[in-house]
Design an enzyme around this catalytic site. Structure first.
Site, PDB file in Angstrom:
ATOM      1  N   CYS A 111      34.548  47.641  39.064  1.00 25.64           N
ATOM      2  CA  CYS A 111      34.676  47.614  40.559  1.00 25.64           C
ATOM      3  C   CYS A 111      34.853  49.218  41.287  1.00 25.64           C
ATOM      4  O   CYS A 111      34.637  49.502  42.323  1.00 25.64           O
ATOM      5  CB  CYS A 111      36.078  47.118  41.149  1.00 25.64           C
ATOM      6  SG  CYS A 111      36.014  45.182  40.748  1.00 25.64           S
ATOM      7  N   HIS A 248      37.632  49.621  48.385  1.00 26.76           N
ATOM      8  CA  HIS A 248      36.813  48.150  47.503  1.00 26.76           C
ATOM      9  C   HIS A 248      37.584  47.038  48.215  1.00 26.76           C
ATOM     10  O   HIS A 248      38.807  46.762  48.385  1.00 26.76           O
ATOM     11  CB  HIS A 248      37.127  48.348  45.929  1.00 26.76           C
ATOM     12  CG  HIS A 248      37.172  47.224  45.192  1.00 26.76           C
ATOM     13  ND1 HIS A 248      35.834  46.246  45.346  1.00 26.76           N
ATOM     14  CD2 HIS A 248      37.856  46.479  44.365  1.00 26.76           C
ATOM     15  CE1 HIS A 248      36.030  45.207  44.540  1.00 26.76           C
ATOM     16  NE2 HIS A 248      37.149  45.253  44.050  1.00 26.76           N
ATOM     17  N   ASN A 278      34.425  39.354  46.816  1.00 21.33           N
ATOM     18  CA  ASN A 278      34.634  40.719  46.027  1.00 21.33           C
ATOM     19  C   ASN A 278      33.305  40.920  45.371  1.00 21.33           C
ATOM     20  O   ASN A 278      33.124  40.013  44.441  1.00 21.33           O
ATOM     21  CB  ASN A 278      35.660  40.440  45.048  1.00 21.33           C
ATOM     22  CG  ASN A 278      35.977  41.658  44.202  1.00 21.33           C
ATOM     23  OD1 ASN A 278      35.081  42.467  44.066  1.00 21.33           O
ATOM     24  ND2 ASN A 278      37.300  41.635  43.579  1.00 21.33           N
TER      25      ASN A 278
HETATM   26  N1  ACO Z   1      42.205  26.605  45.066  1.00 23.78           N
HETATM   27  C1  ACO Z   1      43.323  26.214  45.033  1.00 23.78           C
HETATM   28  N2  ACO Z   1      44.508  26.361  44.197  1.00 23.78           N
HETATM   29  C2  ACO Z   1      44.336  27.309  43.369  1.00 23.78           C
HETATM   30  C3  ACO Z   1      43.028  28.108  43.254  1.00 23.78           C
HETATM   31  C4  ACO Z   1      42.242  27.706  44.042  1.00 23.78           C
HETATM   32  N3  ACO Z   1      40.864  28.542  44.274  1.00 23.78           N
HETATM   33  N4  ACO Z   1      43.131  29.030  42.403  1.00 23.78           N
HETATM   34  C5  ACO Z   1      44.412  28.958  41.734  1.00 23.78           C
HETATM   35  N5  ACO Z   1      44.943  27.580  42.449  1.00 23.78           N
HETATM   36  C6  ACO Z   1      46.440  27.491  42.175  1.00 23.78           C
HETATM   37  C7  ACO Z   1      46.892  27.715  40.470  1.00 23.78           C
HETATM   38  O1  ACO Z   1      46.441  26.635  39.713  1.00 23.78           O
HETATM   39  C8  ACO Z   1      48.408  27.595  40.876  1.00 23.78           C
HETATM   40  O2  ACO Z   1      48.639  26.228  40.885  1.00 23.78           O
HETATM   41  P1  ACO Z   1      50.126  25.843  40.198  1.00 23.78           P
HETATM   42  O3  ACO Z   1      51.295  26.567  40.845  1.00 23.78           O
HETATM   43  O4  ACO Z   1      50.178  24.341  40.450  1.00 23.78           O
HETATM   44  O5  ACO Z   1      50.010  26.236  38.689  1.00 23.78           O
HETATM   45  C9  ACO Z   1      48.473  28.291  42.136  1.00 23.78           C
HETATM   46  O6  ACO Z   1      47.283  28.117  42.806  1.00 23.78           O
HETATM   47  C10 ACO Z   1      48.970  29.541  41.997  1.00 23.78           C
HETATM   48  O7  ACO Z   1      48.177  30.564  41.271  1.00 23.78           O
HETATM   49  P2  ACO Z   1      48.219  31.804  41.141  1.00 23.78           P
HETATM   50  O8  ACO Z   1      47.256  32.371  39.970  1.00 23.78           O
HETATM   51  O9  ACO Z   1      49.869  32.146  40.697  1.00 23.78           O
HETATM   52  O10 ACO Z   1      48.098  32.356  42.542  1.00 23.78           O
HETATM   53  P3  ACO Z   1      48.366  33.813  43.111  1.00 23.78           P
HETATM   54  O11 ACO Z   1      49.294  33.381  44.249  1.00 23.78           O
HETATM   55  O12 ACO Z   1      48.779  34.517  42.230  1.00 23.78           O
HETATM   56  O13 ACO Z   1      46.990  34.076  44.031  1.00 23.78           O
HETATM   57  C11 ACO Z   1      45.188  35.816  43.627  1.00 23.78           C
HETATM   58  C12 ACO Z   1      45.934  34.758  42.935  1.00 23.78           C
HETATM   59  C13 ACO Z   1      44.648  35.532  45.034  1.00 23.78           C
HETATM   60  C14 ACO Z   1      43.842  36.039  42.779  1.00 23.78           C
HETATM   61  C15 ACO Z   1      46.327  36.960  43.370  1.00 23.78           C
HETATM   62  O14 ACO Z   1      46.924  36.920  42.152  1.00 23.78           O
HETATM   63  C16 ACO Z   1      45.913  38.252  43.870  1.00 23.78           C
HETATM   64  O15 ACO Z   1      45.525  38.449  45.182  1.00 23.78           O
HETATM   65  N6  ACO Z   1      45.283  39.102  42.724  1.00 23.78           N
HETATM   66  C17 ACO Z   1      44.947  40.149  43.381  1.00 23.78           C
HETATM   67  C18 ACO Z   1      43.704  40.465  42.302  1.00 23.78           C
HETATM   68  C19 ACO Z   1      42.381  40.398  42.736  1.00 23.78           C
HETATM   69  O16 ACO Z   1      42.154  40.046  44.027  1.00 23.78           O
HETATM   70  N7  ACO Z   1      41.620  40.635  41.816  1.00 23.78           N
HETATM   71  C20 ACO Z   1      40.199  40.279  42.361  1.00 23.78           C
HETATM   72  C21 ACO Z   1      39.215  41.071  41.188  1.00 23.78           C
HETATM   73  S1  ACO Z   1      40.077  42.244  40.673  1.00 23.78           S
HETATM   74  C22 ACO Z   1      39.368  43.529  41.609  1.00 23.78           C
HETATM   75  O17 ACO Z   1      38.448  43.556  42.116  1.00 23.78           O
HETATM   76  C23 ACO Z   1      40.375  44.863  41.644  1.00 23.78           C
END
Ligand code: ACO
Length: 321
Positions: A111, A248, A278
């Site tokens: 990225c 980004h 993204n």
């Molecule tokens: N739809 C519905 N539910 C979902 C989805 C989805 N697409 N994806 C995951 N879930 C569920 C999971 O199964 C989990 O369920 P459970 O609690 O029953 O086990 C629940 O949602 C929570 O999952 P987490 O992975 O813990 O979700 P989190 O709240 O951490 O959010 C996210 C995920 C949005 C990716 C977050 O971690 C984040 O903002 N990360 C930042 C990193 C990022 O944006 N990376 C992008 C690429 S890297 C880059 O470009 C720098």
């Protein structure tokens, strides 16, 4: 002598896939995706390729800059999803636009790819080796996603962005910062082919991108504000002097957290992730092109840019438009 962006261009695939569209093919919802990420829809390729999108973005940037293919000395393209291992996507762009004088190569800084390309071009221009460079970020991330893994595939999109940069006596890049932390690289990984020769048993299973979202989040909200503060100070400016922060486009929560840590209004952080998702290396140049086309960028403005992600890598710059 400074490195100045003199033109921008971008290309997004024709097909738009909304969160509601995804909810029809997997267990997800618009509410889950938009509330956690800010993403409403993304463009996904059907017939386009990383090269075809790059070529169109390059043509648009060259037209915006008013430069001919003959004038381009250097083409650097950031990608993790080129169509071929060889030739480089940058070489495909070179052939299509007819920049026969140019040297062309790809880089992989995920990225941060476009920002790394900007700094490499800057080094060549500052050294007086080249005068005009075409830099790009381009991705077909949809082909390296596991479409059965809802936690990653909903986040990403496809597209390409480009900029033409040229050595300028007056305005341009004021300061630059970049870094890598390979020790934490596996929190965002996509394996290429495994070993394949008569000595080993080859895995026939295709590998896709996997990510520890929370670790990536923690990395981004600490590394990005620190890098921006460093580069703004090196430019002899304060955060209040910056007109726009072009970051980004990974996640709205990361952008909101960076704004909060810098104590800057979110209004100074333009957004494209709502309609693009993204797009890794392509997200900064696409955002910059959208800002340019909307007329947001005026001569003399100070723009801070930052890319961050896989590697782990990050890179920030401040420039005078
Ligand atoms: N739809 C519905 N539910 C979902 C989805 C989805 N697409 N994806 C995951 N879930 C569920 C999971 O199964 C989990 O369920 P459970 O609690 O029953 O086990 C629940 O949602 C929570 O999952 P987490 O992975 O813990 O979700 P989190 O709240 O951490 O959010 C996210 C995920 C949005 C990716 C977050 O971690 C984040 O903002 N990360 C930042 C990193 C990022 O944006 N990376 C992008 C690429 S890297 C880059 O470009 C720098």
């Amino acid at each position: 002598m400074k490195t100045r962006i003199i033109g921008t261009g971008s290309y997004l695939p024709e097909n738009i896939v909304t969160n509601d569209d995804l909810s029809k093919i997997m267990d997800t919802s618009d509410e889950w995706i938009s509330s956690r990420t800010g993403i409403k829809e993304r463009h996904l390729v059907k017939d386009e390729t990383t090269a075809s999108m790059s070529i169109e973005a390059a043509r648009r940037a060259m037209e915006d800059a008013g430069v001919t293919a003959e004038e381009i000395d250097l083409i650097i393209l950031g990608t993790v999803s080129a169509d071929y291992i060889t030739p480089a996507c940058a070489c495909e762009v070179q052939a299509a636009i007819g920049a026969h004088r140019a040297v062309a190569f790809d880089i992989n800084a995920a990225c941060s790819g476009f920002m790394f390309a900007l700094n490499i071009a800057n080094a060549y221009l500052q050294a007086g080796i080249y005068k005009t460079a075409l830099i790009l970020g381009a991705e077909t991330l949809s082909k390296i996603m596991d479409w059965s893994d809802r936690s990653t595939c909903v986040l990403f999109g496809d597209g390409a962005g480009a900029a033409v940069v040229r050595a300028d006596d007056n305005v341009g890049l004021l300061a630059y910062d970049q870094g890598s932390d390979g020790a934490r690289g596996m929190v965002l990984a996509g394996q290429n082919r495994t070993n394949n020769n008569p000595l080993v048993e080859t895995s026939k299973e295709l590998q896709y991108v996997h990510m520890d979202g929370q670790e990536v989040y923690k990395f981004a909200v600490t590394a990005v504000p620190a890098s921006l503060q460093k580069v703004i100070a090196e430019a002899g400016l304060t955060v209040e002097d910056i007109d726009y922060f072009a970051l980004h486009q990974a996640n709205i929560r990361i952008i909101q957290s960076v704004a909060k840590r810098l104590k800057v209004s979110e209004d100074k952080f333009p957004i494209s992730l709502d309609h693009c998702g993204n797009i890794s290396a392509a997200s900064v140049p696409i955002l910059l092109d959208e800002m340019n086309k909307k007329g947001l960028l005026k001569p003399g403005m100070k723009i801070a840019m930052s890319g961050f992600g896989g590697g782990l890598t990050w890179a920030s710059a401040v420039l005078e438009w």
